[in-house]
Design a protein around this motif. Sequence first.
Motif, PDB file in Angstrom:
ATOM      1  N   THR A 109      -1.525   4.239 -10.328  1.00 58.04           N
ATOM      2  CA  THR A 109      -0.379   4.099  -9.895  1.00 58.04           C
ATOM      3  C   THR A 109       0.819   5.090  -8.967  1.00 58.04           C
ATOM      4  O   THR A 109       0.744   5.408  -8.166  1.00 58.04           O
ATOM      5  N   ASP A 150     -11.098   4.244   0.530  1.00 57.96           N
ATOM      6  CA  ASP A 150     -11.555   2.564  -0.339  1.00 57.96           C
ATOM      7  C   ASP A 150     -11.012   2.691  -1.843  1.00 57.96           C
ATOM      8  O   ASP A 150      -9.987   2.237  -2.172  1.00 57.96           O
ATOM      9  N   ARG A 151     -10.966   3.563  -2.642  1.00 60.56           N
ATOM     10  CA  ARG A 151     -10.974   3.766  -3.925  1.00 60.56           C
ATOM     11  C   ARG A 151      -9.726   3.948  -4.816  1.00 60.56           C
ATOM     12  O   ARG A 151      -8.684   3.279  -5.251  1.00 60.56           O
ATOM     13  N   ALA A 163      -7.020   3.866  -1.700  1.00 62.83           N
ATOM     14  CA  ALA A 163      -6.461   2.900  -0.871  1.00 62.83           C
ATOM     15  C   ALA A 163      -6.008   1.148  -1.831  1.00 62.83           C
ATOM     16  O   ALA A 163      -5.292   0.422  -2.026  1.00 62.83           O
ATOM     17  N   LYS A 164      -6.712   1.255  -3.189  1.00 66.52           N
ATOM     18  CA  LYS A 164      -6.828   0.181  -3.689  1.00 66.52           C
ATOM     19  C   LYS A 164      -5.477  -0.121  -4.704  1.00 66.52           C
ATOM     20  O   LYS A 164      -4.789  -1.054  -5.019  1.00 66.52           O
ATOM     21  N   MET A 165      -5.210   0.929  -4.991  1.00 69.54           N
ATOM     22  CA  MET A 165      -3.782   1.583  -5.713  1.00 69.54           C
ATOM     23  C   MET A 165      -2.746   1.801  -5.355  1.00 69.54           C
ATOM     24  O   MET A 165      -1.966   0.993  -5.491  1.00 69.54           O
ATOM     25  N   PRO A 208      -2.318  -0.419  -1.536  1.00 66.78           N
ATOM     26  CA  PRO A 208      -2.714  -0.826  -0.022  1.00 66.78           C
ATOM     27  C   PRO A 208      -1.336  -1.142   0.743  1.00 66.78           C
ATOM     28  O   PRO A 208      -1.659  -0.969   2.232  1.00 66.78           O
ATOM     29  N   ASP A 209      -0.067  -1.132   0.164  1.00 69.89           N
ATOM     30  CA  ASP A 209       1.433  -1.410   1.400  1.00 69.89           C
ATOM     31  C   ASP A 209       1.538  -0.092   2.346  1.00 69.89           C
ATOM     32  O   ASP A 209       1.958   0.019   3.478  1.00 69.89           O
ATOM     33  N   SER A 219      -6.588   0.786   7.673  1.00 67.48           N
ATOM     34  CA  SER A 219      -7.908   0.567   7.479  1.00 67.48           C
ATOM     35  C   SER A 219      -8.544   1.438   8.555  1.00 67.48           C
ATOM     36  O   SER A 219      -7.673   0.790   9.770  1.00 67.48           O
ATOM     37  N   GLU A 273     -15.238   2.754   3.849  1.00 66.86           N
ATOM     38  CA  GLU A 273     -13.786   2.547   4.664  1.00 66.86           C
ATOM     39  C   GLU A 273     -12.850   3.609   4.394  1.00 66.86           C
ATOM     40  O   GLU A 273     -12.492   3.615   3.081  1.00 66.86           O
TER      41      GLU A 273
END
Length: 398
Positions: free
Chosen positions: A280, A364-365, A367-369, A371-372, A376, A390
């Motif tokens: 992260t 998107d992969r 972005a999951k780490m 997200p803030d 999108s 995405e």
Amino acid sequence: MQDRISQAVDWVMARGLEGMDPMLMVEGLCERLVVAGLPIRRAVFGASTLHPLLEGVTSVWTHGGGVERQEHLHGSMQEGPFLDSPVRYMMAAGSDRLRRRLDGTDKEPDLKFFDQMAADGYQDFIAFMTPFGPREEALAKRDGIYVSWMTDVPEGFAEDHLATLERIQGRLALVAKLANRELRAANVVEAYLGPLVARKVLDGTIQRGDGEDINAVIWFSDLRGSTPMAESLSGPAFLEILNHYFECTAGALRDHGGEILRFIGDAVMGVFPLSGENDTVLAHKALDAACEAERRLDALNEARASEGLEPLGIGIGLHMGPVLFGNIGIPERLEFSVIGPAANEAARLESLTKTVGRRVVVSDRLAKMVPDRLVSLGHYRLRGVTRDVEAFGLRDGQ
């Protein structure tokens, strides 16, 4: 005394073969020579280097003060203090040896350096210069070692002291040449391959197929409108633009802990290798690098606008996934790079920046780490990617 001096020189030669840090070798040698009975109080070891930023490196030892490393940028050895230095005087005179009493006995050469050293309490000075290779060729390239010694004892160096220092110069030069050549090789490999790949190559990962599977954040950036610029500008003018652009993108990538893998024309490929523990943190560093690249580009474009020049545009694609990190090519000519669908996806995300009108697009992969920090941009089908992706952009204010 001579036995201890021989032991000191044997020690430094053994440490040189072991690859000890040159500054530690200088300190250890000087301390041993003092114990052996030589009245040295200051010593300077200087050599040129092959480095994109540095022209030479000097180690300065003082009795009771340890060793100081001095780095000389390209061009700095043609100005300032260097112009009044003993090493420049020796190079100009073609001399391998320079002795100068600092107690007023000697008047030549008349250098401000000697006045300063005398004011600091030193009484005598001796220096030697040994070229690495044929003399004329080595001097033209400044390829060799310069060693100077000073003492503060009133009577200066005795003749047997001077003879001893001259006698050990050749053996010290051998150690210095070994260390210098190893450092040059490391500098060149790192300059062209980057620190991470350089370490792998120098550690023996040099055969085609050598590599490992890793997870990484992959960076791919490109300069907008480079083809018409290249066609309309002279070669040097376009090269200057490319280097400014690379300072914005590759410079930001490197300064935030990324590894630059390739310059592909005007594109940059890089990675932030993931370890599983601080992923992260590294994901944030990748976004920080992209934000920094935008800030640098804004500053560059502001400067270009003040000169009446058109702004430059960039695109950056960031993706996270597994890649093969290793050697590709033919056995006689290899390149260390990342291979796999994830690398292709990063390049496709960079191309998507043109469609969505953003400088930075993130998968998107990744972005999951983080997200803030992202918003999108919708789902897209990327060429060569089997799934809908995405895409995300940076939130405002970064």
